[in-house]
Design a protein around this motif. Structure first.
Motif, PDB file in Angstrom:
ATOM      1  N   PRO A 199       0.729  -1.269  -0.258  1.00 34.00           N
ATOM      2  CA  PRO A 199       0.067  -0.287   0.062  1.00 34.00           C
ATOM      3  C   PRO A 199       0.686   1.418   0.030  1.00 34.00           C
ATOM      4  CG  PRO A 199      -0.506  -1.373   2.408  1.00 34.00           C
ATOM      5  CD  PRO A 199       1.016  -2.475   1.203  1.00 34.00           C
ATOM      6  N   PRO A 243      -0.686   1.358  -4.958  1.00 31.37           N
ATOM      7  CA  PRO A 243      -1.284   1.671  -6.245  1.00 31.37           C
ATOM      8  C   PRO A 243      -1.336   3.288  -6.488  1.00 31.37           C
ATOM      9  CG  PRO A 243      -1.459   1.751  -3.539  1.00 31.37           C
ATOM     10  CD  PRO A 243      -0.332   1.544  -3.623  1.00 31.37           C
ATOM     11  N   ALA A 262      -4.292   5.590  -4.414  1.00 29.33           N
ATOM     12  CA  ALA A 262      -5.007   6.186  -2.898  1.00 29.33           C
ATOM     13  C   ALA A 262      -3.150   6.847  -2.570  1.00 29.33           C
ATOM     14  CB  ALA A 262      -4.626   4.229  -2.601  1.00 29.33           C
ATOM     15  N   SER A 306      -8.008   4.294   2.297  1.00 30.31           N
ATOM     16  CA  SER A 306      -7.992   4.310   0.754  1.00 30.31           C
ATOM     17  C   SER A 306      -6.811   3.107   0.533  1.00 30.31           C
ATOM     18  CB  SER A 306      -8.004   5.727  -0.268  1.00 30.31           C
ATOM     19  OG  SER A 306      -6.325   5.974  -0.015  1.00 30.31           O
ATOM     20  N   LYS A 307      -5.722   2.956   0.782  1.00 29.66           N
ATOM     21  CA  LYS A 307      -5.401   2.107   0.691  1.00 29.66           C
ATOM     22  C   LYS A 307      -5.485   0.628   1.027  1.00 29.66           C
ATOM     23  CE  LYS A 307      -1.188   5.331   2.080  1.00 29.66           C
ATOM     24  NZ  LYS A 307      -0.231   5.381   2.291  1.00 29.66           N
ATOM     25  N   TRP A 343      -7.929  -0.273  -1.355  1.00 26.45           N
ATOM     26  CA  TRP A 343      -7.006  -0.747  -2.918  1.00 26.45           C
ATOM     27  C   TRP A 343      -6.349  -2.475  -2.467  1.00 26.45           C
ATOM     28  CZ3 TRP A 343      -1.797  -2.205  -2.010  1.00 26.45           C
ATOM     29  CH2 TRP A 343      -0.932  -2.419  -3.652  1.00 26.45           C
ATOM     30  N   ARG A 344      -5.580  -2.251  -1.529  1.00 23.18           N
ATOM     31  CA  ARG A 344      -5.405  -3.665  -1.122  1.00 23.18           C
ATOM     32  C   ARG A 344      -6.474  -5.316  -1.113  1.00 23.18           C
ATOM     33  NH1 ARG A 344      -3.638  -5.719   3.777  1.00 23.18           N
ATOM     34  NH2 ARG A 344      -2.014  -7.718   3.783  1.00 23.18           N
ATOM     35  N   GLY A 368      -9.082  -2.719  -4.933  1.00 25.63           N
ATOM     36  CA  GLY A 368      -8.559  -2.424  -6.553  1.00 25.63           C
ATOM     37  C   GLY A 368      -6.917  -3.351  -7.025  1.00 25.63           C
ATOM     38  N   ASP A 418      -4.553  -3.487 -10.661  1.00 23.06           N
ATOM     39  CA  ASP A 418      -3.260  -3.764 -11.362  1.00 23.06           C
ATOM     40  C   ASP A 418      -2.808  -4.516 -11.431  1.00 23.06           C
ATOM     41  OD1 ASP A 418      -3.822  -1.155 -10.252  1.00 23.06           O
ATOM     42  OD2 ASP A 418      -2.740  -1.212  -8.781  1.00 23.06           O
TER      43      ASP A 418
END
Length: 381
Positions: free
Chosen positions: A47, A69, A72, A77-78, A81-82, A85, A89
């Motif tokens: 992250p 990210p 993020a 938000s991190k 993402w993990r 999101g 990626d």
């Protein structure tokens, strides 16, 4: 693998965790890079950049890179993402496999077409929820069960953990591979006597001491070793290395109650490059934990030439093998007697060390890496 592919890894712990899960991830990545001759690329997804000193423990290779990210920037938000999101990626980067190194997989990985592996270290939050906040226990349990459904393969780091996954996650045993944990090669390298001397002086270490390494928390049960020390000769000390938690208060009360203030030494924030010296200078290693998924400090101790005393009740017999000694986690006299059997000049001490070193060869890095690579190969057919 028939052709070079890109393999993604969950690297959150690699860049942020100094022991445990972080050590597992860094050691495995380094071993994979050294053992894999197929030319695969490894992308370590985290992250954020975490700690530079931890990132630098991953070997410098053109085939290894960190990825973060793209948008993020805040903690929430991190985290999102993990969980949500990362799959996007992975697709953009052309990853063929994703390996969750710390018991988690991102949501949607199963439907993405990217093959997945997850390493599950322990299920302490289900076996011993009393050591966790109840909300955390609920969150961890939900993630565990979803991950078991999403994963193509599950790696358990011990027989004990495999049994727990089968029982508590209702997972088919054929889906689980046991691959024991390995430890850093720094514990196998020859002793640097000058470096050891400097470390001993820096920490004012006693001439004779029993060593313990690990977070100083209630589950690790170091108070048992403190109370056992009161029954042992006064020239023998105990050195405890690890991060503090609220449990330290109880440990200090036990130290004061037994008048051991001069014989128990607690060290915090010890750099990784100094840890091997602390092992080399010790007389024996004690690990009285009530429950572990594996117990990597036991391997570090044995590879450093120390006899080990640990506790029954989880997987520590798997880690230490038949030539280490094990006692009940509430048996103070038994712990003292076991320590006395592994101190210098004790009968059979040298043979215990020799046989234990032979036993832990199974945990050496390349052997572990080759087993993991075999799983990757099987996933890609």
């Amino acid at each position: 693998m028939n052709l070079p592919v890109t393999i993604g890894f969950d690297a959150k712990r690699i860049v942020s965790n100094t022991t445990g899960l972080g050590s597992y991830g860094r050691t495995l990545i380094n071993a994979l890079a050294e053992a894999d001759q197929t030319g695969c690329d490894f992308i370590l997804y985290a992250p954020d950049g975490g700690r530079q000193d931890l990132r630098q423990q991953v070997i410098d290779s053109e085939r290894i890179r960190f990825a973060y990210p793209r948008t993020a920037t805040h903690r929430l938000s991190k985290a999102l993402w993990r969980q949500w999101g990362l799959v996007s990626d992975l697709k953009k980067d052309g990853a063929a496999i994703f390996h969750g190194l710390s018991g988690e997989l991102p949501r949607g990985i199963h439907k993405s077409g990217i093959r997945s592996v997850v390493t599950i270290h322990d299920l302490i939050f289900l076996r011993h929820p009393e050591y966790y906040h109840w909300i955390d226990t609920k969150i961890y349990a939900q993630k565990f069960r979803r991950t078991c459904r999403e994963a193509d393969r599950i790696i358990a780091i011990s027989e004990c953990t495999k049994r727990d996954i089968m029982e508590l996650g209702h997972v088919d045993p054929d889906k689980i591979d046991i691959i024991y944990q390995s430890c850093s090669k720094s514990f196998i390298r020859p002793v640097d006597e000058e470096h050891d001397r400097l470390v001993k002086a820096h920490y004012a270490l006693p001439e004779r001491y029993i060593l313990n390494v690990g977070t100083i928390e209630r589950r690790k049960n170091i108070q048992l070793a403190v109370e056992a020390l009161a029954l042992l000769p006064s020239q023998l000390h105990l050195v405890i290395v690890g991060r503090e938690t609220a449990y330290v208060k109880d440990v200090k009360e036990a130290i004061a109650r037994h008048g051991l203030q001069e014989r128990v030494h607690m060290l915090h924030n010890v750099p990784n490059n100094e840890l091997p010296a602390l092992y080399h200078l010790a007389e024996a290693f004690v690990y009285p934990s009530r429950y572990e998924g594996f117990g990597i400090p036991i391997i570090e101790a044995i590879q450093s030439g120390l006899p080990v005393v640990a506790c029954t009740g989880s997987c520590l017999e798997e880690a230490g093998g038949p030539y280490s000694l094990y006692v009940d986690p509430d048996d103070v006299e038994g712990m003292a007697q076991a320590i006395a059997k592994v101190t210098k000049d004790a009968e059979g001490r040298d043979e215990r060390i020799r046989q234990s070193k032979n036993y832990v060869h199974r945990f050496e890095n390349n052997n572990v890496a080759k087993q993991v690579i075999k799983i990757y190969q099987q996933l890609l057919g």
